[in-house]
Design an enzyme around this catalytic site. Structure first.
Site, mmCIF file in Angstrom:
data_model
loop_
_atom_site.group_PDB
_atom_site.id
_atom_site.type_symbol
_atom_site.label_atom_id
_atom_site.label_comp_id
_atom_site.label_asym_id
_atom_site.label_seq_id
_atom_site.Cartn_x
_atom_site.Cartn_y
_atom_site.Cartn_z
ATOM 1 N N HIS A 137 0.834 -1.205 0.000
ATOM 2 C CA HIS A 137 0.000 0.000 0.000
ATOM 3 C C HIS A 137 0.871 1.258 0.000
ATOM 4 C CE1 HIS A 137 -3.142 -2.603 2.288
ATOM 5 N NE2 HIS A 137 -3.552 -2.474 1.041
ATOM 6 N N LYS B 186 -15.881 -7.643 3.172
ATOM 7 C CA LYS B 186 -14.853 -8.077 4.123
ATOM 8 C C LYS B 186 -15.264 -7.749 5.554
ATOM 9 C CE LYS B 186 -10.977 -7.230 0.969
ATOM 10 N NZ LYS B 186 -9.863 -6.294 0.675
ATOM 11 N N ARG C 273 -2.318 -5.989 -8.597
ATOM 12 C CA ARG C 273 -1.263 -6.973 -8.321
ATOM 13 C C ARG C 273 -1.116 -8.023 -9.419
ATOM 14 N NH1 ARG C 273 -3.247 -8.122 -2.384
ATOM 15 N NH2 ARG C 273 -5.095 -8.031 -3.668
ATOM 16 N N SER D 84 -3.247 -7.713 2.808
ATOM 17 C CA SER D 84 -3.531 -7.567 4.243
ATOM 18 C C SER D 84 -3.948 -8.916 4.834
ATOM 19 C CB SER D 84 -4.653 -6.545 4.449
ATOM 20 O OG SER D 84 -4.262 -5.288 3.974
HETATM 21 O O1 PNS Z 1 -8.778 -2.656 -0.271
HETATM 22 P P1 PNS Z 1 -10.075 -3.116 -0.877
HETATM 23 O O2 PNS Z 1 -10.907 -3.865 0.148
HETATM 24 O O3 PNS Z 1 -9.885 -3.894 -2.144
HETATM 25 O O4 PNS Z 1 -10.866 -1.774 -1.280
HETATM 26 C C1 PNS Z 1 -12.191 -1.837 -1.729
HETATM 27 C C2 PNS Z 1 -12.900 -0.502 -1.477
HETATM 28 C C3 PNS Z 1 -12.886 -0.189 0.020
HETATM 29 C C4 PNS Z 1 -12.159 0.589 -2.238
HETATM 30 C C5 PNS Z 1 -14.358 -0.624 -2.005
HETATM 31 O O5 PNS Z 1 -15.022 -1.652 -1.322
HETATM 32 C C6 PNS Z 1 -15.127 0.698 -1.879
HETATM 33 O O6 PNS Z 1 -14.988 1.548 -2.712
HETATM 34 N N1 PNS Z 1 -15.904 0.828 -0.770
HETATM 35 C C7 PNS Z 1 -16.675 2.042 -0.525
HETATM 36 C C8 PNS Z 1 -18.158 1.837 -0.868
HETATM 37 C C9 PNS Z 1 -18.376 1.941 -2.362
HETATM 38 O O7 PNS Z 1 -18.194 2.973 -2.973
HETATM 39 N N2 PNS Z 1 -18.786 0.794 -2.952
HETATM 40 C C10 PNS Z 1 -19.023 0.722 -4.387
HETATM 41 C C11 PNS Z 1 -17.726 0.455 -5.147
HETATM 42 S S1 PNS Z 1 -17.955 -0.791 -6.291
#
Ligand code: PNS
Length: 164
Positions: A17, A41, A90, A128
């Protein structure tokens, strides 16, 4: 002035990150790292803990701010007048999920562009979840997390394992 959002769950922050955040900080005038909720998650660290760990891990990078937010990423991006969402990519396994999120975000707000940075080769395998798994099973997490937050992350993982 250009602004980028680096979004993620950061549960917890890894050296992968930080690498992406540092590279984004060279490309944009202002980088806002958004600690968000991923509904798929179950986080081990609270948003506040994740935010604090990121603040320590990015200390000294002048143009980086860390913010926790519980709404939609596109709303956060629009409210902060972001020019782009920057994510690390990745491997093939990331692609489908990231592609889906980028397209959904673009549908929700066509003004928001997603830019992918390829992860450095040495961080290709890192996540993570790997950090939590290695830490929980008594392994050495020091190759995977920033040194300044290593002890805090390990303590939290150990506390978590005692709860089980
Ligand atoms: O590190 P991650 O878990 O891959 O990140 C995913 C994240 C947190 C960026 C995504 O779940 C997100 O954008 N969450 C906020 C809510 C949202 O906007 N959801 C719609 C996106 S498809």
């Amino acid at each position: 002035m250009t602004t980028a959002i680096c979004p993620g769950s950061f549960d917890p922050v890894t050296i992968g990150h930080v690498d992406i955040i540092k590279r984004a900080a060279k490309m944009f005038d202002r980088v806002i790292v958004a600690v968000l909720v991923n509904m798929e998650k179950k986080p081990w660290f609270t948003i506040e803990e994740r935010t604090e760990l990121l603040k320590k891990a990015t200390e000294g990078i002048e143009n980086v701010e860390i913010v926790g937010f519980e709404g939609l990423l596109v709303d956060f991006a629009a409210a902060n007048h972001a020019d782009a969402i920057v994510k690390g990519l990745r491997a093939i396994s990331d692609f489908e999920y990231e592609f889906q999120m980028a397209l959904t975000n673009n549908k929700l707000n066509p003004d928001v562009e997603t830019v992918f940075l390829t992860t450095s080769a040495e961080n290709m395998y890192l996540s993570s979840s790997i950090v939590k798994q290695v830490g929980l099973l008594g392994g050495d997490i020091s190759p995977f997390v920033p040194e300044c937050v290593h002890d805090e992350i390990l303590l939290r993982i150990r506390q978590r394992s005692n709860l089980k």
